[in-house]
Design an enzyme around this catalytic site. Sequence first.
Site, PDB file in Angstrom:
ATOM      1  CB  CYS B  52     -31.331   5.627  38.010  1.00 31.72           C
ATOM      2  SG  CYS B  52     -31.161   5.913  39.113  1.00 31.72           S
ATOM      3  CB  CYS B  55     -34.035   3.790  39.945  1.00 37.42           C
ATOM      4  SG  CYS B  55     -34.583   5.450  39.082  1.00 37.42           S
ATOM      5  CB  ALA B  61     -21.401   0.552  40.099  1.00 35.44           C
ATOM      6  CG  ASN B  77     -20.404   5.874  46.740  1.00 35.43           C
ATOM      7  OD1 ASN B  77     -20.551   5.535  45.645  1.00 35.43           O
ATOM      8  ND2 ASN B  77     -20.368   7.562  46.595  1.00 35.43           N
ATOM      9  CG  HIS B 121     -35.193   8.671  37.375  1.00 30.31           C
ATOM     10  ND1 HIS B 121     -33.395   8.139  37.771  1.00 30.31           N
ATOM     11  CD2 HIS B 121     -34.112  10.012  36.127  1.00 30.31           C
ATOM     12  CE1 HIS B 121     -32.891   9.341  37.355  1.00 30.31           C
ATOM     13  NE2 HIS B 121     -33.178   9.276  36.196  1.00 30.31           N
ATOM     14  CG  ASN B 191     -22.033  17.501  45.335  1.00 33.06           C
ATOM     15  OD1 ASN B 191     -21.861  18.600  46.322  1.00 33.06           O
ATOM     16  ND2 ASN B 191     -21.311  17.028  45.672  1.00 33.06           N
ATOM     17  CB  SER B 199     -22.576  11.785  38.037  1.00 28.10           C
ATOM     18  OG  SER B 199     -22.195  11.228  39.302  1.00 28.10           O
ATOM     19  CG  HIS B 202     -32.945   8.728  41.726  1.00 32.51           C
ATOM     20  ND1 HIS B 202     -33.104   7.674  40.985  1.00 32.51           N
ATOM     21  CD2 HIS B 202     -33.393   8.565  43.232  1.00 32.51           C
ATOM     22  CE1 HIS B 202     -34.300   7.050  42.072  1.00 32.51           C
ATOM     23  NE2 HIS B 202     -34.552   7.945  43.620  1.00 32.51           N
ATOM     24  CG  HIS B 204     -28.152  10.563  45.448  1.00 34.35           C
ATOM     25  ND1 HIS B 204     -28.345  11.339  44.162  1.00 34.35           N
ATOM     26  CD2 HIS B 204     -27.051  10.635  45.732  1.00 34.35           C
ATOM     27  CE1 HIS B 204     -27.147  11.300  43.714  1.00 34.35           C
ATOM     28  NE2 HIS B 204     -26.802  11.242  43.986  1.00 34.35           N
ATOM     29  CD  GLN B 206     -21.956  11.369  47.578  1.00 33.44           C
ATOM     30  OE1 GLN B 206     -21.171  10.971  48.474  1.00 33.44           O
ATOM     31  NE2 GLN B 206     -21.537  11.913  46.384  1.00 33.44           N
ATOM     32  CD  GLU B 220     -19.728  26.278  60.174  1.00 29.40           C
ATOM     33  OE1 GLU B 220     -20.222  24.934  60.958  1.00 29.40           O
ATOM     34  OE2 GLU B 220     -19.583  26.208  59.384  1.00 29.40           O
ATOM     35  CG  HIS B 320     -21.454  22.061  59.838  1.00 29.73           C
ATOM     36  ND1 HIS B 320     -21.184  23.611  58.944  1.00 29.73           N
ATOM     37  CD2 HIS B 320     -21.429  21.514  58.574  1.00 29.73           C
ATOM     38  CE1 HIS B 320     -19.594  23.003  57.828  1.00 29.73           C
ATOM     39  NE2 HIS B 320     -20.525  21.857  57.650  1.00 29.73           N
ATOM     40  CG  HIS B 337     -25.080  25.330  61.349  1.00 36.17           C
ATOM     41  ND1 HIS B 337     -24.576  25.252  62.572  1.00 36.17           N
ATOM     42  CD2 HIS B 337     -24.294  25.277  60.428  1.00 36.17           C
ATOM     43  CE1 HIS B 337     -22.931  25.424  61.382  1.00 36.17           C
ATOM     44  NE2 HIS B 337     -22.606  25.781  60.257  1.00 36.17           N
ATOM     45  CG  LEU B 354     -16.750  31.301  44.813  1.00 38.53           C
ATOM     46  CD1 LEU B 354     -16.609  31.155  45.851  1.00 38.53           C
ATOM     47  CD2 LEU B 354     -16.732  32.705  44.734  1.00 38.53           C
ATOM     48  CE1 TYR B 357      -7.551  40.436  45.749  1.00 37.14           C
ATOM     49  CE2 TYR B 357      -9.823  39.761  46.467  1.00 37.14           C
ATOM     50  CZ  TYR B 357      -8.519  40.199  46.183  1.00 37.14           C
ATOM     51  OH  TYR B 357      -8.373  41.044  47.534  1.00 37.14           O
ATOM     52  CD  GLU B 358     -13.794  35.467  43.550  1.00 41.60           C
ATOM     53  OE1 GLU B 358     -12.373  35.373  42.572  1.00 41.60           O
ATOM     54  OE2 GLU B 358     -14.128  35.894  42.840  1.00 41.60           O
TER      55      GLU B 358
HETATM   56  O1  LIG Z   1     -19.147  11.273  45.565  1.00 42.84           O
HETATM   57  P1  LIG Z   1     -19.797  11.237  43.580  1.00 42.84           P
HETATM   58  O2  LIG Z   1     -21.342  12.338  43.619  1.00 42.84           O
HETATM   59  O3  LIG Z   1     -19.808  10.919  42.253  1.00 42.84           O
HETATM   60  O4  LIG Z   1     -18.694  13.029  43.691  1.00 42.84           O
HETATM   61  C1  LIG Z   1     -18.871  14.455  43.775  1.00 42.84           C
HETATM   62  O5  LIG Z   1     -19.175  14.460  44.941  1.00 42.84           O
HETATM   63  C2  LIG Z   1     -18.286  14.530  45.679  1.00 42.84           C
HETATM   64  C3  LIG Z   1     -18.335  14.630  47.667  1.00 42.84           C
HETATM   65  O6  LIG Z   1     -19.030  16.471  47.766  1.00 42.84           O
HETATM   66  C4  LIG Z   1     -16.964  15.430  45.292  1.00 42.84           C
HETATM   67  O7  LIG Z   1     -15.595  14.362  45.187  1.00 42.84           O
HETATM   68  C5  LIG Z   1     -16.342  15.060  43.725  1.00 42.84           C
HETATM   69  O8  LIG Z   1     -15.581  15.461  43.017  1.00 42.84           O
HETATM   70  C6  LIG Z   1     -18.284  15.321  42.718  1.00 42.84           C
HETATM   71  O9  LIG Z   1     -17.951  15.148  41.573  1.00 42.84           O
HETATM   72  O1  LIG Z   2     -12.598  40.060  36.365  1.00 41.57           O
HETATM   73  P1  LIG Z   2     -13.285  39.061  35.258  1.00 41.57           P
HETATM   74  O2  LIG Z   2     -12.659  38.004  35.082  1.00 41.57           O
HETATM   75  O3  LIG Z   2     -14.933  39.214  34.791  1.00 41.57           O
HETATM   76  O4  LIG Z   2     -14.497  37.925  36.543  1.00 41.57           O
HETATM   77  C1  LIG Z   2     -13.913  36.607  37.371  1.00 41.57           C
HETATM   78  O5  LIG Z   2     -13.015  36.872  37.927  1.00 41.57           O
HETATM   79  C2  LIG Z   2     -13.190  37.703  39.088  1.00 41.57           C
HETATM   80  C3  LIG Z   2     -11.520  37.387  40.276  1.00 41.57           C
HETATM   81  O6  LIG Z   2     -11.241  36.109  40.385  1.00 41.57           O
HETATM   82  C4  LIG Z   2     -13.677  36.398  39.812  1.00 41.57           C
HETATM   83  O7  LIG Z   2     -14.281  37.177  40.958  1.00 41.57           O
HETATM   84  C5  LIG Z   2     -15.117  36.792  38.329  1.00 41.57           C
HETATM   85  O8  LIG Z   2     -16.405  35.866  39.331  1.00 41.57           O
HETATM   86  C6  LIG Z   2     -14.803  35.801  37.358  1.00 41.57           C
HETATM   87  O9  LIG Z   2     -15.598  35.929  36.588  1.00 41.57           O
END
Ligand SMILES: O=P(O)(O)O[C@H]1O[C@H](CO)[C@@H](O)[C@H](O)[C@H]1O
Ligand SMILES: O=P(O)(O)O[C@H]1O[C@H](CO)[C@@H](O)[C@H](O)[C@H]1O
Lengths: 388, 388
Positions: B52, B55, B61, B77, B121, B191, B199, B202, B204, B206, B220, B320, B337, B354, B357-358
């Site tokens: 890791c 650790c 890297a 990073n 870890h 994340n 990935s 451990h 952490h 950012q 906002e 934020h 917040h 999401l 539609y989202e």
């Molecule tokens: O920086 P990491 O942990 O390697 O990468 C992760 O966080 C980043 C920041 O949210 C994103 O852009 C990457 O897509 C995600 O895999």
């Molecule tokens: O309607 P479905 O195919 O069951 O569901 C999928 O599409 C929808 C619309 O984008 C989303 O809200 C759901 O989260 C997704 O799983």
Amino acid sequence: PDDAVLDDISHRRYNPLRGSWVLVSPHRTKRPWQGQQEAASKIELPQYDASCYLCPGNKRAQGDANPNYDSTFVFVNDYSAVKEQQADFKSPDQDGSLASRLLKAESTTGKCYVITFSPSHNITLADMPPSSILPVIETWTKIYTSHLDPHSPLCQSAKPTTLPPSSPAALNGNLVETPQQQYRYMQIFENKGQAMGCSNPHPHGQIWTTTSLPEEPHLEAQNLSTYHREQGGAHLLEDYAALESSKGERTVFENASFWAGCPWWGTWPFEIMVVAKRHKRALVDFSAREKEDLAETIGEVTRRYDNLFETSFPYSMGIHQAPLSGSAEEIETSHFHMHFYPPLLRSATVRKFLVGYEMMAEPQRDITPEQAAKRLRECGGELYRRRL
Amino acid sequence: PDDAVLDDISHRRYNPLRGSWVLVSPHRTKRPWQGQQEAASKIELPQYDASCYLCPGNKRAQGDANPNYDSTFVFVNDYSAVKEQQADFKSPDQDGSLASRLLKAESTTGKCYVITFSPSHNITLADMPPSSILPVIETWTKIYTSHLDPHSPLCQSAKPTTLPPSSPAALNGNLVETPQQQYRYMQIFENKGQAMGCSNPHPHGQIWTTTSLPEEPHLEAQNLSTYHREQGGAHLLEDYAALESSKGERTVFENASFWAGCPWWGTWPFEIMVVAKRHKRALVDFSAREKEDLAETIGEVTRRYDNLFETSFPYSMGIHQAPLSGSAEEIETSHFHMHFYPPLLRSATVRKFLVGYEMMAEPQRDITPEQAAKRLRECGGELYRRRL
Ligand SMILES: O=P(O)(O)O[C@H]1O[C@H](CO)[C@@H](O)[C@H](O)[C@H]1O
Ligand SMILES: O=P(O)(O)O[C@H]1O[C@H](CO)[C@@H](O)[C@H](O)[C@H]1O
């Protein structure tokens, strides 16, 4: 060009359609990946699956049986996110109380349809020739037409090319009924692949129609009208398609009617936008020839996606066009385009996560749109599955 | 209450912090799920992992070795999305050409840090008592302070509680150097879990610092200042925390200094917002007592998340607060917040997508914030892993 340096440095690009920025970090593609891998797609599906609720002749969740359709088939989603009828809700009075300011809600009704693209369980748009994609476009056009506000200026366009609104014959003789009220907007989209939340590989899309104008089309509508007003009647996306077509570096495919490419401001690694080259407000504005050109373009985009990593490429795709009802300005400045948002970044199993920074701060991409477009331009031709 | 009907009908809720709407479809939770399942998290990790890069004592890297740190450790990073130095890029003249209007870019520089939360870890914030979360908050505060604009009104607050900006001793004696220029904004985030693109298990987070103010905090900030101006000097989030604390149905946990709950306008199924009850612009405004209350709140939120589905719950979390530099109004109307955006919906393996539609139209959720808050309220107490 002046902007060659953008291949190497961190920068932000502006999206005039949304009025927002995206962070681009081209050097970051060198990062090794030790995180989650997607399952590679199984391509060995049967042409007919007795347990699929979309295959011809099969029963669906609520017990209805699908007809033996031969191109597309439309029905009301058994688990619709919005419904035509529900209990009343009146928003509380705007009485100046904290709750009226900070806990705002409004009722939304609407209709959700499912549309199959083919009776075959084991194909996708990428497998279909333009002549088989055309009926999908015709069905979209008919559903859109049958939900149009009768007072919309678009009804003029609709008449010559399609059957009268709400005629059952216009809709494959099945499950689209006259809407119970005038809706504001129709969102046509497809989720393809498990990585995009799709739970059934049978080729299909969705159509959600609501009393409200959703956030994204609302934002775009505002920016399109502002541009039209400020630029003496010019249309943002007509200008954009012309500019990109002349520059070429972000073009993936084009024909007489459509430009398809990786937009300057794209967020997803291989995001593609398909834009009508001439100002067209909605599906109903297209001639027969333009619909053929659209079918060709959808085929070219989806086939290149599959060829890129030799996999059934996941994506969410959707159409933005004029609202079903709205102000004359909103309708006249709408411009038909499609967005393709695919999550894959490096291979069939490594995706881009739009997570922490992207959710809290700003969308971020690694590979540039120019690099993505070059790779997609170069992987045209026959579908890889047919070459194997 | 008047809005009990919102448990059953489709509706939209308004987010006054972003100025945007979300579609809520409570009845849709009845939909069966046949799509992608997440891998359940492996909880059997060693306390120290020789491979890791986070650790204590291990090589990273680029060949640097981590010190034998005992609480948090911060370093730049190795694959930063933004850098302090890069080739110049001058945006093309705004000469009225199509390209100057539609292909806009600007250079962005900045710094990306990684911060470990613990030398172990195999633990997460949910496993840590408030006394171990406190050093994380202290380290965030020190990094934030060391990057503040010396002319910012926040520097007044910073002095009594933290060491002078950029003092190496303030930063665990290691890899945070004086920034090469004044940055505009610092985004602190985490994340957690493979489903959120993380990935390395451990514990952490950012910290990305940029010359630009990113989209979300910008949006906002605009809404916070507008509210402040329109409501005679009131603060939106102070009002909101008071209102929610008095109503209770969306509260998950609260103490003297913070309200934590499922916001009225949340998008993710179990989204939580942590809000300072009194108007605090940024980490530097907190007293020692308030930092302890924040540590307790973060512990309560992350432990309840893990207890909900008895899994190591994935999420993206971020802070934020006031920008590092900005106008007096922007800084004074900022309000500390945190957002927690977790993807899971029904169980340790079924997430909310999401997607279509989202992405094309509007964020959509199934379970209501009130239903989510009730479940999270009821799963407090000891961490499930300790009860087993
Ligand atoms: O920086 P990491 O942990 O390697 O990468 C992760 O966080 C980043 C920041 O949210 C994103 O852009 C990457 O897509 C995600 O895999
Ligand atoms: O309607 P479905 O195919 O069951 O569901 C999928 O599409 C929808 C619309 O984008 C989303 O809200 C759901 O989260 C997704 O799983």
